[in-house]
Design a protein around this motif. Sequence first.
Motif, PDB file in Angstrom:
ATOM      1  N   GLY A  46      16.321  68.450  56.344  1.00 23.26           N
ATOM      2  CA  GLY A  46      17.583  67.770  56.600  1.00 23.26           C
ATOM      3  C   GLY A  46      17.468  66.316  56.989  1.00 23.26           C
ATOM      4  O   GLY A  46      18.467  65.633  57.093  1.00 23.26           O
ATOM      5  N   GLY A  47      16.283  65.807  57.222  1.00 22.72           N
ATOM      6  CA  GLY A  47      16.123  64.400  57.567  1.00 22.72           C
ATOM      7  C   GLY A  47      16.334  63.515  56.348  1.00 22.72           C
ATOM      8  O   GLY A  47      16.134  63.927  55.214  1.00 22.72           O
ATOM      9  N   CYS A  48      16.755  62.281  56.596  1.00 23.70           N
ATOM     10  CA  CYS A  48      16.967  61.330  55.513  1.00 23.70           C
ATOM     11  C   CYS A  48      16.477  59.962  55.968  1.00 23.70           C
ATOM     12  O   CYS A  48      16.800  59.516  57.066  1.00 23.70           O
ATOM     13  CB  CYS A  48      18.449  61.256  55.152  1.00 23.70           C
ATOM     14  N   THR A  49      15.678  59.312  55.129  1.00 25.40           N
ATOM     15  CA  THR A  49      15.204  57.965  55.397  1.00 25.40           C
ATOM     16  C   THR A  49      15.730  57.078  54.291  1.00 25.40           C
ATOM     17  O   THR A  49      15.481  57.328  53.114  1.00 25.40           O
ATOM     18  CB  THR A  49      13.666  57.902  55.433  1.00 25.40           C
ATOM     19  N   ARG A  50      16.495  56.068  54.663  1.00 26.30           N
ATOM     20  CA  ARG A  50      17.099  55.148  53.702  1.00 26.30           C
ATOM     21  C   ARG A  50      16.510  53.761  53.903  1.00 26.30           C
ATOM     22  O   ARG A  50      16.480  53.250  55.012  1.00 26.30           O
ATOM     23  CB  ARG A  50      18.606  55.101  53.904  1.00 26.30           C
TER      24      ARG A  50
END
Length: 86
Positions: A46-50
Amino acid sequence: MEDDCDFEHSPLSGKFTRGDITVDVEIYRTAGTWDAWRMEVVSISGGCTRWHERFDTEQDAYRAFLAMVDADGLASFAGAKPKLRH
């Protein structure tokens, strides 16, 4: 405004696995344009790195992803908190 846009995804987008960790690499830009490429890495947990940075080419974006994997490991993308890279 961006919510109403269609996006073109790079063929470099997709699942990336190292060891027992898998993430989805999303490299995209506004469809039908020559806009710079954007990148996000989404973890199955569920983590997101933008990335704040925009890339001239999709290859530049993918190289930035690989450099981050080499520097910090793939586990750095597996956290639950959204992160911003630049």
